[in-house]
Design an enzyme around this catalytic site. Structure first.
Site, PDB file in Angstrom:
ATOM      1  N   THR A  22      -2.446   9.749 -11.275  1.00 43.65           N
ATOM      2  CA  THR A  22      -1.330  10.709 -11.207  1.00 43.65           C
ATOM      3  C   THR A  22      -0.132  10.092 -11.904  1.00 43.65           C
ATOM      4  OG1 THR A  22      -0.670   9.807  -9.068  1.00 43.65           O
ATOM      5  CG2 THR A  22      -2.031  11.776  -9.028  1.00 43.65           C
TER       6      THR A  22
ATOM      7  N   GLU B  92      -3.271   5.853   0.388  1.00 44.27           N
ATOM      8  CA  GLU B  92      -3.599   4.420   0.477  1.00 44.27           C
ATOM      9  C   GLU B  92      -2.323   3.596   0.470  1.00 44.27           C
ATOM     10  OE1 GLU B  92      -3.011   2.307  -2.202  1.00 44.27           O
ATOM     11  OE2 GLU B  92      -2.284   3.887  -3.545  1.00 44.27           O
TER      12      GLU B  92
ATOM     13  N   ARG C  97      -1.835  -3.104  -1.600  1.00 45.62           N
ATOM     14  CA  ARG C  97      -1.057  -3.919  -2.544  1.00 45.62           C
ATOM     15  C   ARG C  97      -2.011  -4.571  -3.513  1.00 45.62           C
ATOM     16  NH1 ARG C  97       1.422  -7.775   1.619  1.00 45.62           N
ATOM     17  NH2 ARG C  97      -0.477  -7.008   2.579  1.00 45.62           N
TER      18      ARG C  97
ATOM     19  N   GLY D 285       8.540  -3.707 -10.030  1.00 46.25           N
ATOM     20  CA  GLY D 285       7.763  -3.018 -11.062  1.00 46.25           C
ATOM     21  C   GLY D 285       6.439  -2.586 -10.465  1.00 46.25           C
TER      22      GLY D 285
ATOM     23  N   CYS E  98       3.201   1.518  -8.623  1.00 46.38           N
ATOM     24  CA  CYS E  98       3.551   2.423  -7.514  1.00 46.38           C
ATOM     25  C   CYS E  98       5.037   2.641  -7.310  1.00 46.38           C
ATOM     26  CB  CYS E  98       2.952   1.904  -6.218  1.00 46.38           C
ATOM     27  SG  CYS E  98       1.180   2.090  -6.165  1.00 46.38           S
TER      28      CYS E  98
ATOM     29  N   LYS F 165       6.932   4.653 -10.070  1.00 47.72           N
ATOM     30  CA  LYS F 165       6.399   6.020 -10.172  1.00 47.72           C
ATOM     31  C   LYS F 165       6.705   6.830  -8.908  1.00 47.72           C
ATOM     32  CE  LYS F 165       1.749   6.336 -10.101  1.00 47.72           C
ATOM     33  NZ  LYS F 165       1.203   7.188  -9.055  1.00 47.72           N
TER      34      LYS F 165
HETATM   35  C1  UDX Z   1       2.968  -1.339  -3.487  1.00 48.58           C
HETATM   36  C2  UDX Z   1       2.978  -1.132  -1.963  1.00 48.58           C
HETATM   37  O1  UDX Z   1       3.302  -2.368  -1.308  1.00 48.58           O
HETATM   38  C3  UDX Z   1       1.663  -0.588  -1.493  1.00 48.58           C
HETATM   39  O2  UDX Z   1       1.697  -0.350  -0.099  1.00 48.58           O
HETATM   40  C4  UDX Z   1       1.435   0.696  -2.244  1.00 48.58           C
HETATM   41  O3  UDX Z   1       0.343   1.414  -1.822  1.00 48.58           O
HETATM   42  C5  UDX Z   1       1.371   0.422  -3.730  1.00 48.58           C
HETATM   43  O4  UDX Z   1       2.606  -0.138  -4.118  1.00 48.58           O
HETATM   44  P1  UDX Z   1       2.141  -3.173  -5.220  1.00 48.58           P
HETATM   45  O5  UDX Z   1       2.718  -2.289  -6.273  1.00 48.58           O
HETATM   46  O6  UDX Z   1       0.784  -3.723  -5.442  1.00 48.58           O
HETATM   47  O7  UDX Z   1       2.072  -2.389  -3.823  1.00 48.58           O
HETATM   48  O8  UDX Z   1       3.122  -4.409  -5.070  1.00 48.58           O
HETATM   49  P2  UDX Z   1       4.153  -5.000  -3.995  1.00 48.58           P
HETATM   50  O9  UDX Z   1       3.622  -6.258  -3.467  1.00 48.58           O
HETATM   51  O10 UDX Z   1       4.549  -3.969  -3.015  1.00 48.58           O
HETATM   52  O11 UDX Z   1       5.397  -5.343  -4.955  1.00 48.58           O
HETATM   53  C6  UDX Z   1       6.057  -4.329  -5.702  1.00 48.58           C
HETATM   54  C7  UDX Z   1       7.168  -4.898  -6.546  1.00 48.58           C
HETATM   55  O12 UDX Z   1       8.265  -5.321  -5.754  1.00 48.58           O
HETATM   56  C8  UDX Z   1       6.778  -6.135  -7.383  1.00 48.58           C
HETATM   57  O13 UDX Z   1       7.372  -6.029  -8.665  1.00 48.58           O
HETATM   58  C9  UDX Z   1       7.354  -7.296  -6.614  1.00 48.58           C
HETATM   59  O14 UDX Z   1       7.657  -8.385  -7.438  1.00 48.58           O
HETATM   60  C10 UDX Z   1       8.603  -6.659  -6.042  1.00 48.58           C
HETATM   61  N1  UDX Z   1       9.050  -7.306  -4.812  1.00 48.58           N
HETATM   62  C11 UDX Z   1       8.330  -7.169  -3.651  1.00 48.58           C
HETATM   63  C12 UDX Z   1      10.220  -8.071  -4.818  1.00 48.58           C
HETATM   64  O15 UDX Z   1      10.891  -8.201  -5.851  1.00 48.58           O
HETATM   65  N2  UDX Z   1      10.638  -8.635  -3.645  1.00 48.58           N
HETATM   66  C13 UDX Z   1       9.946  -8.506  -2.487  1.00 48.58           C
HETATM   67  O16 UDX Z   1      10.402  -9.040  -1.466  1.00 48.58           O
HETATM   68  C14 UDX Z   1       8.750  -7.752  -2.490  1.00 48.58           C
END
Ligand code: UDX
Length: 436
Positions: free
Chosen positions: A82, A147, A150, A262, A265, A268
């Site tokens: 999506t 879902e 991560r 970034g 998820c 978007k």
């Molecule tokens: C996320 C959600 O956590 C998950 O539940 C959802 O279904 C999909 O999106 P993900 O994109 O895999 O998962 O990564 P995540 O670990 O959540 O990190 C997202 C972004 O935030 C990364 O760029 C990460 O570097 C940043 N981040 C995260 C921070 O800068 N600081 C933090 O404390 C946590």
């Protein structure tokens, strides 16, 4: 399971691990042949073993024939992409609705159709409408089962989730009882570990997913703003985060300051939520601000490095980490993209290393970026060292070794992987995020 992408593959393999028979339908011929040969097209720790084990046990299979896959199935999950639609920030639902139409044409009565992709509020209802329109002769059930995986931790997140959210259409004649029975049976192994299952309506489940991701994106953005403030007033953002996070109402996780979020998820989903809310006439101003602040932050990071280095024209910059976070090969919306593009445009030579992201990075970063075989060769001869992703292997690099290899002494650590005291003692002009 329609879609052998990230969500479909992880969910399909994990449902199989729970003891369910799963057929994954993938129409991309290249992806399909990889999966059939036991090659996993994405980097996700632990996934290869689960796929191999369940294929071996005969519970998991891959194919491109939807009809064969849903023949005799209790449920079919839609886990197609999506992407953000051009122009208005909404999620593009073409693939979801096309899947619903195809399912309708081939289904038998009683089939449960579940949306697993992250979809806007109202999509489940529209899927139900499409099914009824295509096949008025059949009875379907519809559910939404977002879902919360991560990347890098998806197997653990699926097997030991904080909660499972199941939205059910109760307007289908049997008050959703059939759908609820199937969904509860699918997640039965989680009852043992007492995972809360939130049973709700379709729209609520759809919104709960967006609200969760938007809240987390906002939490990260909040601590990023605090980090900027810390730098101005001489405070330490780690201790601010710890001091805040120990309050259980706030919680400690997702308070790590950095170069902006970034991934596939957060960017978007935050954009999609603001678009949904605007259309509903209830703009989510906090999330709109989050989106803007995060975009601006990614851009500002390069300026910050340039100022710190006293200009980068003609200098060699060693870059450690390219992916949007560690333990993934995913480069989508990674902060490294605008940062490196900007530094290269300023006339810097970039030598980069990432343990998993370099294949994807090649087509996204400017030509001229040099990709190194390991961290030490990226650092070798660098005037400036920039840390963009906090892979564990970077934490272990000895400061003395960095000092020997680098030509200059400037280090911009945008993920706070080292301690300012140690790095200064080793003779570096070291700056991190939100720490004195
Ligand atoms: C996320 C959600 O956590 C998950 O539940 C959802 O279904 C999909 O999106 P993900 O994109 O895999 O998962 O990564 P995540 O670990 O959540 O990190 C997202 C972004 O935030 C990364 O760029 C990460 O570097 C940043 N981040 C995260 C921070 O800068 N600081 C933090 O404390 C946590």
């Amino acid at each position: 399971m329609i879609g052998g992408g990230y969500v479909g593959l992880v969910s399909g393999a994990c449902f199989a691990e729970f003891g369910t028979d799963v057929a994954i339908v993938e129409t991309d011929a290249q992806k399909l042949s990889a999966l059939r040969e036991g090659r996993i097209p994405i980097y996700e720790p632990g996934l290869d073993a689960i796929v191999a084990g369940n294929v071996g046990a005969g519970r998991l299979s891959f194919g491109d024939d939807l009809k064969a896959a849903i023949d005799g199935a209790d449920a079919v999950f839609i886990a197609v992409g999506t992407p953000t639609r051009r122009g208005d920030g909404h999620a593009d639902l073409t693939y979801v609705y096309e899947a619903a139409r195809q399912i309708a044409r081939m289904a038998a009565t009683g089939l449960l159709v579940v949306t697993k992709s992250t979809v806007p509020v109202g999509t489940g209802r529209e899927v139900a409408r499409i099914l009824a329109e295509e096949r008025p002769d059949l009875t379907f059930s519809v559910a939404s089962n977002p879902e919360f995986l991560r990347e890098g931790n998806a197997i653990g997140d699926f097997m030991r989730p904080d909660r499972v959210i199941i939205g059910i259409d109760r307007d289908n004649g049997d008050d959703g009882a059939h759908a609820e029975r199937i969904m509860r049976a699918l997640y039965r192994p989680l009852y043992l570990i007492e995972t809360p299952i939130v049973m709700t309506g379709l729209e609520t489940a759809e919104l709960a997913k967006y609200a969760s991701n938007a809240f987390l994106a906002m939490k990260v953005t909040f601590i990023n703003e605090m980090a900027d403030l810390c730098e101005k007033v001489g405070a330490d953002v780690h201790d601010v985060a710890r001091g805040m996070g120990l309050d259980q109402r706030i919680g400690r996780r997702f308070l790590h300051a950095g170069p902006g979020y970034g991934g596939s998820c957060f960017p978007k989903d935050t954009r999609a939520l603001t678009a949904i809310a605007r259309d509903a006439g209830v703009p989510t101003r906090l999330i709109e601000a989050t989106v803007e602040i995060n975009e601006a932050r990614k851009q500002a990071m390069a300026e910050r490095i340039i100022a710190h280095a006293g200009g980068v024209h003609g200098k060699t910059i060693g870059v450690l980490g390219l992916t949007f976070k560690p333990d993934t090969d995913d480069m989508r919306e990674a902060s490294s993209l605008p940062i490196i593009a900007h530094l290269a445009a300023e006339g810097a030579s970039i030598r980069a290393f990432d343990p998993q992201g370099m294949a994807a990075a090649r087509s996204l970063l400017p030509r001229g970026v040099e990709y190194c075989d390991d961290a030490l060769s990226a650092i070798d001869g660098a005037d400036v060292l920039v840390v963009l992703t906090e892979w564990n292997e970077f934490r272990a690099l000895a400061p003395e070794r960095l000092r020997e290899l680098m030509r200059g002494t400037t280090i911009a650590d945008l993920r706070n992987i080292w301690s300012p005291e140690t790095m200064r003692a080793a003779g570096f002009d070291y700056r991190s995020i939100g720490r004195p």
